[in-house]
Design an enzyme around this catalytic site. Structure first.
Site, mmCIF file in Angstrom:
data_model
loop_
_atom_site.group_PDB
_atom_site.id
_atom_site.type_symbol
_atom_site.label_atom_id
_atom_site.label_comp_id
_atom_site.label_asym_id
_atom_site.label_seq_id
_atom_site.Cartn_x
_atom_site.Cartn_y
_atom_site.Cartn_z
ATOM 1 N N ASP A 59 65.392 -35.237 12.115
ATOM 2 C CA ASP A 59 64.323 -35.981 11.539
ATOM 3 C C ASP A 59 63.129 -36.225 12.575
ATOM 4 O O ASP A 59 63.692 -36.759 13.685
ATOM 5 C CB ASP A 59 64.915 -37.328 11.030
ATOM 6 N N HIS B 144 63.172 -34.384 8.234
ATOM 7 C CA HIS B 144 62.655 -35.377 7.234
ATOM 8 C C HIS B 144 62.047 -34.817 5.929
ATOM 9 O O HIS B 144 61.353 -33.737 6.065
ATOM 10 C CB HIS B 144 61.506 -36.258 8.057
#
Length: 232
Positions: free
Chosen positions: A170, A201
């Site tokens: 992420d 993400h």
């Protein structure tokens, strides 16, 4: 059936727009779908429609209604991505929790859904965590929630089940933040964490360049089973 309605804010100061998708029969329960920083865009509406097809009443609140009502952005367009970051900076999480509480109360009182769950993405994933800690939501799921590592002091207040999906690569949640989440939550009896190594993400976005099909399907299957267990 889907429509956008407004519900009163908790303090009575204004009205919150909410996209609601209803199943054909009596809802199994209600699921609040908290958007990313891109508003109630086509991808979020699709998530609501998909929950309705599974028998749930799904409701997506306009989380930016106080300063950018009705905004819909595309994260694959750089200018719109930057606009979204600006809205994120303006967002007040405490007021956001109040808006979620207002929607929980509305759904229970007006839609005949005794049980209410919540699933949120990005900023919505952060709100899933805060809703679990600060409201009586029956079950919550957060996808790649941001800043949760900074709110672990509220974990003692989580009374109902919470599931968090963590993207291993992420770009907005560092490895250190992910480690802190595990250290703070792995032993919590109400919290389940799933890691998705190598995914970034936004991997469960319905549309656009960020979606990872295998990762999205795995996470979504876990979410569906979680809600079936805790909402019916």
């Amino acid at each position: 059936m889907a429509q956008t309605i407004t519900i009163p804010a908790l303090d009575g100061d204004g009205a919150i727009p909410v996209y609601i998708a209803k199943p054909s029969g009596t809802p199994r329960a209600a699921i609040i779908v908290v958007p990313e920083i891109f508003g109630v865009n086509p991808g979020i509406r699709k998530k609501c429609d998909d929950w309705a097809a599974k028998g749930y009443l799904a409701a997506a609140p306009d989380i930016f209604w106080r300063f950018a009502p009705g905004v819909e952005l595309d994260p694959d367009v750089e200018a719109e991505l930057q606009e979204a970051f600006g809205y994120f900076a303006q967002f007040d999480a405490d007021l956001g929790v109040q808006d979620i509480e207002a929607l929980i109360k509305y759904l229970r009182a007006n839609e005949g859904t005794e049980k209410v769950g919540l699933v949120g993405y990005c900023l919505g994933g952060r709100m899933a965590y805060l809703a679990a800690a600060r409201t009586d939501i029956d079950a919550s799921v957060g996808y790649y929630g941001v800043m949760i590592d900074q709110m672990l002091n509220e974990s003692h207040a989580i009374a109902n089940p919470l599931m968090l999906h963590i993207a291993g690569d992420d770009g907005f949640v560092s490895p250190e933040a992910q480690q802190a989440m595990h250290q703070g939550l792995d032993d919590h009896p109400r919290v389940t964490l799933y890691d998705y190594p190598g995914l970034d993400h936004g991997f469960a976005a319905e549309m656009g360049n960020r979606r990872d099909e295998a990762g999205a399907q795995l996470a979504d299957s876990r979410t569906e089973a979680f809600f079936k267990d805790h909402l019916g």
